[in-house]
Design a protein around this motif. Structure first.
Motif, mmCIF file in Angstrom:
data_model
loop_
_atom_site.group_PDB
_atom_site.id
_atom_site.type_symbol
_atom_site.label_atom_id
_atom_site.label_comp_id
_atom_site.label_asym_id
_atom_site.label_seq_id
_atom_site.Cartn_x
_atom_site.Cartn_y
_atom_site.Cartn_z
ATOM 1 N N LEU A 117 46.446 49.088 38.251
ATOM 2 C CA LEU A 117 46.666 49.012 36.911
ATOM 3 C C LEU A 117 45.477 47.912 36.407
ATOM 4 C CD1 LEU A 117 49.903 48.464 34.697
ATOM 5 C CD2 LEU A 117 48.110 46.847 34.496
ATOM 6 N N PHE A 118 45.227 46.829 37.246
ATOM 7 C CA PHE A 118 44.154 45.931 36.734
ATOM 8 C C PHE A 118 42.714 46.832 36.840
ATOM 9 C CE2 PHE A 118 46.820 42.701 37.049
ATOM 10 C CZ PHE A 118 46.308 41.309 36.076
ATOM 11 N N ALA A 119 42.516 47.502 37.722
ATOM 12 C CA ALA A 119 41.390 48.309 37.845
ATOM 13 C C ALA A 119 40.942 49.572 36.671
ATOM 14 C CB ALA A 119 41.221 49.058 39.287
ATOM 15 N N ALA A 120 42.543 49.940 36.516
ATOM 16 C CA ALA A 120 42.150 51.035 35.096
ATOM 17 C C ALA A 120 41.965 50.332 33.861
ATOM 18 C CB ALA A 120 43.688 51.670 35.190
ATOM 19 N N ALA A 121 42.085 48.992 33.804
ATOM 20 C CA ALA A 121 41.891 48.217 32.763
ATOM 21 C C ALA A 121 40.277 48.025 32.598
ATOM 22 C CB ALA A 121 43.018 46.992 32.508
ATOM 23 N N GLY A 122 39.825 47.995 33.606
ATOM 24 C CA GLY A 122 38.381 47.611 33.780
ATOM 25 C C GLY A 122 38.059 46.375 34.426
ATOM 26 N N ALA A 123 39.157 45.721 34.740
ATOM 27 C CA ALA A 123 39.175 44.477 35.485
ATOM 28 C C ALA A 123 39.615 44.475 36.844
ATOM 29 C CB ALA A 123 39.851 43.465 34.591
ATOM 30 N N PRO A 124 38.931 44.468 37.765
ATOM 31 C CA PRO A 124 39.528 44.543 39.265
ATOM 32 C C PRO A 124 40.108 42.990 39.286
ATOM 33 C CG PRO A 124 37.260 45.365 39.141
ATOM 34 C CD PRO A 124 37.508 44.957 37.652
ATOM 35 N N LEU A 125 41.177 43.065 40.043
ATOM 36 C CA LEU A 125 41.880 41.868 40.302
ATOM 37 C C LEU A 125 41.363 40.903 41.531
ATOM 38 C CD1 LEU A 125 44.525 40.408 39.801
ATOM 39 C CD2 LEU A 125 45.720 41.532 41.420
ATOM 40 N N PHE A 126 40.553 41.474 42.464
ATOM 41 C CA PHE A 126 39.836 40.824 43.397
ATOM 42 C C PHE A 126 38.313 40.945 43.186
ATOM 43 C CE2 PHE A 126 44.027 42.472 45.043
ATOM 44 C CZ PHE A 126 44.572 41.181 45.615
ATOM 45 N N PRO A 127 37.689 39.821 43.762
ATOM 46 C CA PRO A 127 36.264 39.887 43.526
ATOM 47 C C PRO A 127 35.463 41.174 44.170
ATOM 48 C CG PRO A 127 36.759 38.129 44.974
ATOM 49 C CD PRO A 127 38.109 38.822 44.214
ATOM 50 N N ALA A 128 34.499 41.528 43.576
ATOM 51 C CA ALA A 128 34.014 42.714 44.209
ATOM 52 C C ALA A 128 32.740 42.335 44.997
ATOM 53 C CB ALA A 128 33.604 43.890 42.960
ATOM 54 N N GLY A 129 32.169 41.234 44.950
ATOM 55 C CA GLY A 129 31.039 40.620 45.553
ATOM 56 C C GLY A 129 31.027 39.169 45.590
ATOM 57 N N MET A 130 30.278 38.571 46.483
ATOM 58 C CA MET A 130 30.277 37.144 46.681
ATOM 59 C C MET A 130 29.529 36.675 45.200
ATOM 60 S SD MET A 130 31.789 36.045 49.262
ATOM 61 C CE MET A 130 31.134 34.410 49.499
ATOM 62 N N ALA A 131 28.789 37.432 44.771
ATOM 63 C CA ALA A 131 28.276 36.761 43.362
ATOM 64 C C ALA A 131 29.025 36.444 42.420
ATOM 65 C CB ALA A 131 27.209 37.762 42.825
ATOM 66 N N GLU A 132 30.373 37.001 42.469
ATOM 67 C CA GLU A 132 31.462 36.727 41.526
ATOM 68 C C GLU A 132 32.105 35.552 41.854
ATOM 69 O OE1 GLU A 132 34.099 39.857 40.719
ATOM 70 O OE2 GLU A 132 32.800 41.374 40.994
ATOM 71 N N LEU A 133 31.864 34.949 42.790
ATOM 72 C CA LEU A 133 32.500 33.628 43.146
ATOM 73 C C LEU A 133 31.382 32.392 43.155
ATOM 74 C CD1 LEU A 133 34.539 34.772 46.291
ATOM 75 C CD2 LEU A 133 35.493 33.956 44.344
ATOM 76 N N GLY A 134 31.700 31.383 42.200
ATOM 77 C CA GLY A 134 30.911 30.344 42.402
ATOM 78 C C GLY A 134 31.489 29.163 43.435
ATOM 79 N N GLN A 135 30.635 28.850 44.562
ATOM 80 C CA GLN A 135 30.880 28.102 45.747
ATOM 81 C C GLN A 135 30.212 26.855 45.818
ATOM 82 O OE1 GLN A 135 31.856 30.739 49.247
ATOM 83 N NE2 GLN A 135 31.000 32.433 48.035
ATOM 84 N N ARG A 136 30.952 25.761 45.772
ATOM 85 C CA ARG A 136 30.020 24.529 46.044
ATOM 86 C C ARG A 136 31.150 23.546 46.772
ATOM 87 N NH1 ARG A 136 30.570 23.105 41.080
ATOM 88 N NH2 ARG A 136 31.651 21.071 41.031
ATOM 89 N N CYS A 137 30.131 22.927 47.738
ATOM 90 C CA CYS A 137 30.741 22.064 48.676
ATOM 91 C C CYS A 137 29.789 20.889 48.804
ATOM 92 C CB CYS A 137 31.225 22.682 49.794
ATOM 93 S SG CYS A 137 31.830 21.243 51.282
#
Length: 302
Positions: free
Chosen positions: A139-159
């Motif tokens: 349902l989220f995919a049909a709305a044009g908003a995948p629920l899970f990230p499609a690639g690492m670039a979508e995740l901001g990571q900082r440690c």
């Protein structure tokens, strides 16, 4: 200076940089992964989240992070809209601070998703029961908003650790503990995307009556993924009532040998009950019920 000498100098500097670090310091009372071996994640949504991460070919970084998660090195984990923060104990005396960001869905998109959810009782019933149906991802995919990230670039990571690798083992450990947090509270995933449990359920309660009324007044149904029992009758042609009255109590399609059941683990049911009052046993009652349900589920106990 030759390229070989330059390479040796760079390796030496890197070794010197990490020379002061050894095994991670032991943590008392850390968040320890429930899984002691094999895969982490029990629900479809937590496994799906980890499958996405592992598909990015991150190699041994995730393996080291899994070891950290099982050793209880994560001291704190908090999920907020758009950001996950954690404190992870490494080899230094001061723990490392971890931040993982993921864009929240805009209000207009959440409004559309909630409208879609409200049109099918299947979604509302499962969500109100504290469960995420697998069709939710579709349902989220049909709305044009995948629920899970499609690639690492979508995740901001900082440690705050000195390791330049992304993700480092501290970030990877946080990912695994985050997956188990999704197991414990399915709505944590949606909260990360911008909608808390209370907000979502309140919206569904409000929209449910309106959506049902709207569908009864309209000849065309919205183009949504068919879910629940509706999958069995979705392809059947409409039959006039006069032609179907004599078989009103008969099933529209042949029934399977065994009726389908909703696979709901006892852990999910016990989570919905919440902590019992001290007068009837308190948290200890939950553990006794858990053991009793396990025994009832054993073949030799029936």
């Amino acid at each position: 200076m030759s390229p070989r000498a330059t390479g040796r100098d760079k390796t030496s500097r890197t070794a010197d940089r990490f020379a002061e670090y050894g095994p991670p310091r032991r943590v008392e009372g850390g968040l320890r992964a429930r899984s002691t071996r094999g895969a982490i994640g029990r629900s479809w949504w937590s496994r799906r989240f980890l499958e996405v991460l592992e598909s990015f070919a991150l190699g041994t970084r995730l393996t080291r992070g899994r070891s950290y998660a099982r050793a209880g090195q994560v001291m704190r984990l908090d999920v907020a809209p758009g950001e996950v923060t954690a404190v992870v104990q490494g080899s230094r005396s001061r723990p490392y601070e971890v931040h993982i960001t993921l864009a929240t869905f805009p209000m207009a998109l959440w409004s559309r998703v909630e409208e879609d959810l409200a049109t099918q009782a299947f979604f509302s019933a499962r969500l109100l029961a504290g469960d995420l149906p697998a069709e939710l991802e579709e349902l989220f995919a049909a709305a044009g908003a995948p629920l899970f990230p499609a690639g690492m670039a979508e995740l901001g990571q900082r440690c705050s650790c000195p390791d330049a690798a992304v993700p480092c083992k501290h970030l990877a450990a946080t990912f695994y503990l985050l997956a188990e947090a999704f197991d414990a509270d399915p709505f944590a995933l949606l909260h990360w995307r911008g909608r808390s449990r209370d907000e979502l359920l309140d919206q569904l309660r409000v929209r449910r009556g309106t959506a049902v009324a709207a569908r009864s007044d309209s000849d065309s149904a919205p183009d949504l993924p068919v879910a629940g029992a509706a999958r069995s009758v979705a392809g059947l042609p409409p039959v006039p009532l006069a032609d179907a009255a004599h078989r009103f109590w008969s099933p529209p399609v042949p029934l399977p040998d065994r009726p389908p059941t909703l696979v709901t683990g006892t852990e999910l049911l016990l989570r919905q009950l919440g902590a019992p009052a001290p007068t009837i046993g308190g948290p200890g009652l939950v553990e006794r019920l858990r053991r009793a349900y396990r025994r009832l589920g054993e073949p030799d106990a029936r």
